[in-house]
Design an enzyme around this catalytic site. Sequence first.
Site, mmCIF file in Angstrom:
data_model
loop_
_atom_site.group_PDB
_atom_site.id
_atom_site.type_symbol
_atom_site.label_atom_id
_atom_site.label_comp_id
_atom_site.label_asym_id
_atom_site.label_seq_id
_atom_site.Cartn_x
_atom_site.Cartn_y
_atom_site.Cartn_z
ATOM 1 N N LYS A 70 0.796 -1.231 0.000
ATOM 2 C CA LYS A 70 0.000 0.000 0.000
ATOM 3 C C LYS A 70 0.830 1.283 0.000
ATOM 4 O O LYS A 70 0.388 2.305 -0.516
ATOM 5 C CB LYS A 70 -0.963 -0.002 1.187
ATOM 6 C CG LYS A 70 -2.046 -1.060 1.079
ATOM 7 C CD LYS A 70 -3.019 -0.974 2.229
ATOM 8 C CE LYS A 70 -4.124 -2.008 2.080
ATOM 9 N NZ LYS A 70 -5.141 -1.890 3.125
ATOM 10 N N ASP A 106 -10.132 2.262 2.072
ATOM 11 C CA ASP A 106 -10.096 1.710 3.431
ATOM 12 C C ASP A 106 -10.579 2.747 4.444
ATOM 13 O O ASP A 106 -11.296 2.432 5.397
ATOM 14 C CB ASP A 106 -8.667 1.288 3.803
ATOM 15 C CG ASP A 106 -8.196 0.069 3.048
ATOM 16 O OD1 ASP A 106 -9.040 -0.783 2.710
ATOM 17 O OD2 ASP A 106 -6.987 -0.041 2.797
ATOM 18 N N SER A 130 1.185 -0.172 12.382
ATOM 19 C CA SER A 130 1.675 1.142 11.937
ATOM 20 C C SER A 130 1.851 1.232 10.430
ATOM 21 O O SER A 130 2.474 2.158 9.938
ATOM 22 C CB SER A 130 3.018 1.461 12.616
ATOM 23 O OG SER A 130 4.000 0.479 12.278
ATOM 24 N N GLY A 131 1.288 0.267 9.682
ATOM 25 C CA GLY A 131 1.428 0.264 8.237
ATOM 26 C C GLY A 131 0.368 1.086 7.533
ATOM 27 O O GLY A 131 -0.293 1.946 8.134
ATOM 28 N N MET A 133 -2.634 0.297 6.250
ATOM 29 C CA MET A 133 -4.011 0.151 6.724
ATOM 30 C C MET A 133 -4.174 0.807 8.080
ATOM 31 O O MET A 133 -5.228 1.398 8.375
ATOM 32 C CB MET A 133 -4.390 -1.328 6.801
ATOM 33 C CG MET A 133 -5.840 -1.559 7.175
ATOM 34 S SD MET A 133 -6.967 -0.896 5.926
ATOM 35 C CE MET A 133 -8.547 -1.276 6.660
#
Length: 283
Positions: A70, A106, A130-131, A133
């Site tokens: 992402k 999202d 912490s990514g 999403m």
Amino acid sequence: MKPPIGRDTKLCMSLSGRPGNAGSRLHNRLYELLELDYIYKSFSTTDLPAAIGGVRALGIRGCAISMPFKEAVIPLIDRLEPSAQAIESVNTIVNDDGVLVGHNTDYIAAQTLLAQRGIDPATPFLLRGSGGMARAVVAALRDSGFEDGTIVARNEEAGRRLAEEYGYQWRPDLPEQGAPLLINVTPLGMEGPDSAALAFPESLIDTCTIAFDVVALPPETVFLRAARARGKTVISGAEVIVLQAIEQFVLYTGIRPSPAQVREAVLFAHGPATAEALALPAA
């Protein structure tokens, strides 16, 4: 009747580290119901630049982007819409005549589910992850008025940056005392090697009131099963993936399916439990 596959058929696709079948089934069922000359196929890749180059070169109309791509996909596309630019995360690419535009649906799905459940924005939350999403969910929380939150992330740089950007606290590990709203935005509990991993210990699940897991496969993770068994309010990743997928469908086709058509597609792709959780009307 849906047209037979031919040279004018538009292809849409997804790229994921662990591709599944639900997204393909949902989109393809909607194409059937609306008699659209589209087809949808899921893929994985070990060469993201080449895959995105293929989207451009082959005229693929739309591409859903899942973990772990992402954020890595951003330098490979031409333009970001505000939903993706603000979050620095892309989950949807639309190919407009060779120009690849990044979106993030999202965020919309997370904000919608928080509102549908009627969760008071004064509710403190503990979010693990912490990514890309995680950034979408944190932005949805902030924009929904949630002010008291803690981001738990082992990656100090990413965790601190995310927390500070949105006005929350950061810590590297789970506290002994939890929060009423627990949110898992990690692969823990996902089908595969982490399927038996509990995102939060039972002691924290015991004291929460709402359990939110963005993992969509399986539809109910061990975290959500543990929470449901304790009578907690549950928000599943299957719900997130359906709502964001419908927004993707609209971006690819320019058509918004009716609630009854969405229900039919969700029943086909995910089964009755997800359709009931989304409170979709029957035809």
